[in-house]
Each structure stands twice: as structure tokens, then as C-alpha cells.
Design a protein around this motif. Structure first.
Motif, PDB file in Angstrom:
ATOM      1  N   ASN A   1      87.888 -13.476  45.110  1.00 32.58           N
ATOM      2  CA  ASN A   1      86.538 -12.972  44.867  1.00 32.58           C
ATOM      3  C   ASN A   1      86.411 -12.191  43.563  1.00 32.58           C
ATOM      4  O   ASN A   1      85.323 -11.763  43.199  1.00 32.58           O
ATOM      5  N   SER A   2      87.519 -12.041  42.829  1.00 27.56           N
ATOM      6  CA  SER A   2      87.424 -11.492  41.472  1.00 27.56           C
ATOM      7  C   SER A   2      86.695 -12.440  40.531  1.00 27.56           C
ATOM      8  O   SER A   2      86.160 -12.024  39.497  1.00 27.56           O
ATOM      9  N   MET A   3      86.696 -13.752  40.865  1.00 26.63           N
ATOM     10  CA  MET A   3      86.070 -14.794  40.052  1.00 26.63           C
ATOM     11  C   MET A   3      86.670 -14.866  38.647  1.00 26.63           C
ATOM     12  O   MET A   3      86.034 -15.349  37.714  1.00 26.63           O
ATOM     13  N   ASN A   4      87.914 -14.430  38.480  1.00 25.35           N
ATOM     14  CA  ASN A   4      88.566 -14.425  37.176  1.00 25.35           C
ATOM     15  C   ASN A   4      89.115 -15.816  36.869  1.00 25.35           C
ATOM     16  O   ASN A   4      90.006 -16.296  37.578  1.00 25.35           O
TER      17      ASN A   4
ATOM     18  N   LEU B   1      94.162 -29.522  21.868  1.00 22.52           N
ATOM     19  CA  LEU B   1      95.486 -28.994  22.174  1.00 22.52           C
ATOM     20  C   LEU B   1      95.477 -28.301  23.535  1.00 22.52           C
ATOM     21  O   LEU B   1      94.469 -27.669  23.915  1.00 22.52           O
ATOM     22  N   PRO B   2      96.579 -28.402  24.293  1.00 25.71           N
ATOM     23  CA  PRO B   2      96.604 -27.812  25.638  1.00 25.71           C
ATOM     24  C   PRO B   2      96.213 -26.340  25.666  1.00 25.71           C
ATOM     25  O   PRO B   2      95.473 -25.910  26.556  1.00 25.71           O
ATOM     26  N   GLU B   3      96.701 -25.555  24.694  1.00 26.79           N
ATOM     27  CA  GLU B   3      96.378 -24.131  24.699  1.00 26.79           C
ATOM     28  C   GLU B   3      94.899 -23.892  24.397  1.00 26.79           C
ATOM     29  O   GLU B   3      94.294 -22.928  24.892  1.00 26.79           O
ATOM     30  N   VAL B   4      94.300 -24.775  23.606  1.00 28.36           N
ATOM     31  CA  VAL B   4      92.870 -24.667  23.314  1.00 28.36           C
ATOM     32  C   VAL B   4      92.058 -25.048  24.544  1.00 28.36           C
ATOM     33  O   VAL B   4      91.056 -24.390  24.875  1.00 28.36           O
ATOM     34  N   ARG B   5      92.481 -26.098  25.219  1.00 28.03           N
ATOM     35  CA  ARG B   5      91.784 -26.528  26.440  1.00 28.03           C
ATOM     36  C   ARG B   5      91.771 -25.394  27.466  1.00 28.03           C
ATOM     37  O   ARG B   5      90.737 -25.084  28.069  1.00 28.03           O
ATOM     38  N   GLU B   6      92.925 -24.781  27.647  1.00 27.45           N
ATOM     39  CA  GLU B   6      93.012 -23.699  28.625  1.00 27.45           C
ATOM     40  C   GLU B   6      92.126 -22.524  28.233  1.00 27.45           C
ATOM     41  O   GLU B   6      91.440 -21.948  29.078  1.00 27.45           O
ATOM     42  N   GLN B   7      92.114 -22.175  26.960  1.00 29.11           N
ATOM     43  CA  GLN B   7      91.286 -21.059  26.518  1.00 29.11           C
ATOM     44  C   GLN B   7      89.808 -21.374  26.684  1.00 29.11           C
ATOM     45  O   GLN B   7      89.008 -20.485  27.041  1.00 29.11           O
ATOM     46  N   ARG B   8      89.428 -22.612  26.451  1.00 31.98           N
ATOM     47  CA  ARG B   8      88.028 -23.004  26.664  1.00 31.98           C
ATOM     48  C   ARG B   8      87.638 -22.821  28.133  1.00 31.98           C
ATOM     49  O   ARG B   8      86.535 -22.335  28.437  1.00 31.98           O
ATOM     50  N   LEU B   9      88.522 -23.200  29.043  1.00 30.81           N
ATOM     51  CA  LEU B   9      88.220 -23.044  30.463  1.00 30.81           C
ATOM     52  C   LEU B   9      88.174 -21.569  30.848  1.00 30.81           C
ATOM     53  O   LEU B   9      87.328 -21.156  31.650  1.00 30.81           O
TER      54      LEU B   9
ATOM     55  N   GLU C   1      87.302 -19.158  28.885  1.00 27.13           N
ATOM     56  CA  GLU C   1      86.087 -18.612  28.276  1.00 27.13           C
ATOM     57  C   GLU C   1      84.888 -19.535  28.518  1.00 27.13           C
ATOM     58  O   GLU C   1      84.014 -19.676  27.661  1.00 27.13           O
ATOM     59  N   TRP C   2      84.819 -20.101  29.706  1.00 24.55           N
ATOM     60  CA  TRP C   2      83.789 -21.104  30.003  1.00 24.55           C
ATOM     61  C   TRP C   2      82.372 -20.558  29.821  1.00 24.55           C
ATOM     62  O   TRP C   2      81.440 -21.323  29.550  1.00 24.55           O
ATOM     63  N   GLU C   3      82.203 -19.253  29.934  1.00 25.61           N
ATOM     64  CA  GLU C   3      80.864 -18.672  29.769  1.00 25.61           C
ATOM     65  C   GLU C   3      80.319 -18.861  28.360  1.00 25.61           C
ATOM     66  O   GLU C   3      79.111 -18.725  28.137  1.00 25.61           O
ATOM     67  N   LYS C   4      81.198 -19.187  27.399  1.00 24.15           N
ATOM     68  CA  LYS C   4      80.751 -19.439  26.030  1.00 24.15           C
ATOM     69  C   LYS C   4      80.220 -20.859  25.845  1.00 24.15           C
ATOM     70  O   LYS C   4      79.689 -21.187  24.782  1.00 24.15           O
TER      71      LYS C   4
ATOM     72  N   HIS D   1      89.308 -24.985  37.883  1.00 21.30           N
ATOM     73  CA  HIS D   1      90.329 -24.205  37.178  1.00 21.30           C
ATOM     74  C   HIS D   1      91.658 -24.250  37.939  1.00 21.30           C
ATOM     75  O   HIS D   1      92.728 -24.336  37.325  1.00 21.30           O
ATOM     76  N   VAL D   2      91.586 -24.166  39.253  1.00 24.61           N
ATOM     77  CA  VAL D   2      92.813 -24.232  40.050  1.00 24.61           C
ATOM     78  C   VAL D   2      93.474 -25.598  39.879  1.00 24.61           C
ATOM     79  O   VAL D   2      94.686 -25.701  39.663  1.00 24.61           O
ATOM     80  N   CYS D   3      92.683 -26.652  39.948  1.00 21.68           N
ATOM     81  CA  CYS D   3      93.231 -28.005  39.785  1.00 21.68           C
ATOM     82  C   CYS D   3      93.814 -28.202  38.390  1.00 21.68           C
ATOM     83  O   CYS D   3      94.875 -28.826  38.238  1.00 21.68           O
ATOM     84  N   TYR D   4      93.146 -27.690  37.386  1.00 24.86           N
ATOM     85  CA  TYR D   4      93.694 -27.764  36.035  1.00 24.86           C
ATOM     86  C   TYR D   4      95.043 -27.057  35.978  1.00 24.86           C
ATOM     87  O   TYR D   4      96.005 -27.567  35.392  1.00 24.86           O
TER      88      TYR D   4
END
Length: 240
Positions: A113-116, A178-186, A188-191, A209-212
Motif C-alpha cells: 500500500n506504499s504504492m512505491n 537500455l534496460p536501466e533506462v526502461r526501469e527508470q522510466r517505469l 518515474e511513470w508519473e512523468k 512493475h512486479v512482472c517486469y
């Protein structure tokens, strides 16, 4: 969507167990259903009487629940087992279409429920070893979940919906990212374009996000396996 769920089940084949991360279950810490015969929870309101007669008598899988608990705690993620909770409609509605015989053992894992978003990716990474087995892992949410837009004639929102959908498809499926960019995009999805219009609250996005997190080490790029309209809104499903 109904046709897609039936067809994807045939394509994937029959798993030995199913793990569902549902948008409809949030806890302070990661919680896993551990009952061998859980019931179901009709956790919705305002539908015809037949909606409350739906049953899905799939067995639980206490051994798998304990394994998930062990993996999470070994990675420093607080977790607990819940022997009382049944399956919610984020689990039994898609699985009733995919595997109507209800004979495959199932387990549900809660959101936090932190929704982080970063923590939900870490949650997936902690249980990534499950991919080495014949276990189907389902992130059951929705890529667009603005209920006011769904039910109001006063809100169009198609432009916003499609812009976010395009961003999500690119983020999950573009092999040039790039994998690290993909992860950062997810994270920071609010952007993303019109992110908060499409998800006023993010519980329906975080199962992705969990599945990723589960898949990213060996399959960072997903496939788009469904891209269509539900109630006039574009929604997308991904397969890792």
C-alpha cells in the motif's frame, strides 16, 4: 479481451501453478494466500445478481506460497502468509476465462500500500527464480484505469489515453531502450504523458512493475499481445 484471454491460455499451455498479482489487494507488507482451499471474494458492487454467483474453485498451493515467502524474506522484503483470504476478482475473472476448469493450483500476492514503483519492481526481482519453473505469473490490473472517464459522457480523454498507451508500449517493448533506462522510466511513470489522468491512483498499473521485475534479468523486452478497446478506452497487455 475475452477472446484474447482464451487464446493466450491456449498459446501458453497449461502451467503447473499460477501466481496472480492483483490490483485489488493491498497490504502494508507483501502478503501471500496460503490456504489449500481458498474461497473467492466478490469484491465489487452495483452489478447484476449473476455477478455474485460466479464461482472459481481452484485449489491453493501452500508449498508455493511458502516458497514465495522464503524468496521475499531472503531478499530483505518483509512478507507474511495469509491462510484466511480468498481470491479476488482480479484473479478469478481472468482465470475463469483462461482456465475455466479451475483445476490449476493458484496463489495470490498482494501489492504494497506504499504504492512505491521501485519497491514493486524489487518485489518482482526477489521472486524471479519462479520463472525457471512451469508457473504462470499474471499481473492483473489495467493499463488505463480512470473510472470517471470510463463512465462519464462529459470526459473524452481519448487523446490522453492514447498518448499514455503509446508511452507504455514503447517503454515495455522497444528493444533499443537500455534496460536501466526502461526501469527508470517505469519507476518515474508519473512523468509519462497524461499519467495521472490515466491512473488517478496507480494500483492497476503496479502489477506490471512486479512482472517486469520478475522478467527483466533475462527478458527485459516484452511483447504486446493485446491492444484494443474496452468501454471505448485503449488498453494493452504485455507478455514477457
Amino acid at each position: 479481451m475475452v477472446s484474447f484471454l482464451k487464446e493466450i491460455a491456449i498459446e501458453l499451455g497449461e502451467p503447473s501453478a499460477i501466481l496472480v498479482i492483483s490490483a485489488h489487494w493491498e497490504e502494508k507488507q507483501a502478503t501471500i494466500t496460503s490456504n489449500s482451499q481458498p474461497g473467492i471474494i466478490h469484491d465489487y458492487y452495483g452489478f447484476p445478481a449473476a455477478a455474485y454467483e460466479i464461482q472459481y474453485a481452484a485449489p491453493g498451493n501452500p508449498a508455493l506460497a511458502n516458497e514465495i515467502y522464503t524468496l521475499l524474506t531472503a531478499h530483505g522484503i518483509p512478507a507474511k502468509l495469509d491462510e484466511q483470504r480468498g481470491f479476488d476478482h482480479g484473479m478469478f475473472i481472468p482465470l475463469k476465462l483462461m482456465f475455466p476448469q479451475a483445476r490449476i493450483p493458484c496463489v495470490q500476492l498482494s501489492l504494497l500500500n506504499s504504492m512505491n514503483p521501485r519497491i514493486h519492481i524489487a518485489l518482482g526481482k526477489a521472486i524471479a527464480a519462479l520463472r525457471n519453473r512451469n508457473i504462470l505469473i499474471v499481473g492483473s490490473g489495467m493499463s488505463f484505469h480512470n473510472l470517471k472517464a470510463f463512465f462519464s459522457d462529459m470526459i473524452d480523454g481519448r487523446r490522453e489515453n492514447e498518448a499514455f498507451d503509446d508511452w507504455l508500449i514503447e517503454t515495455c517493448t522497444d528493444p533499443s531502450i537500455l534496460p536501466e533506462v526502461r526501469e527508470q522510466r517505469l519507476i518515474e511513470w508519473e512523468k509519462a504523458p497524461f499519467a495521472r489522468f490515466c491512473h488517478p491512483r496507480e494500483e492497476h498499473l503496479l502489477p506490471l512493475h512486479v512482472c517486469y521485475g520478475i522478467a527483466c534479468a533475462d527478458t527485459p523486452t516484452a511483447q504486446t499481445v493485446f491492444n484494443g478497446e474496452i468501454m471505448g478506452r485503449k488498453v494493452t497487455s504485455f507478455l514477457w
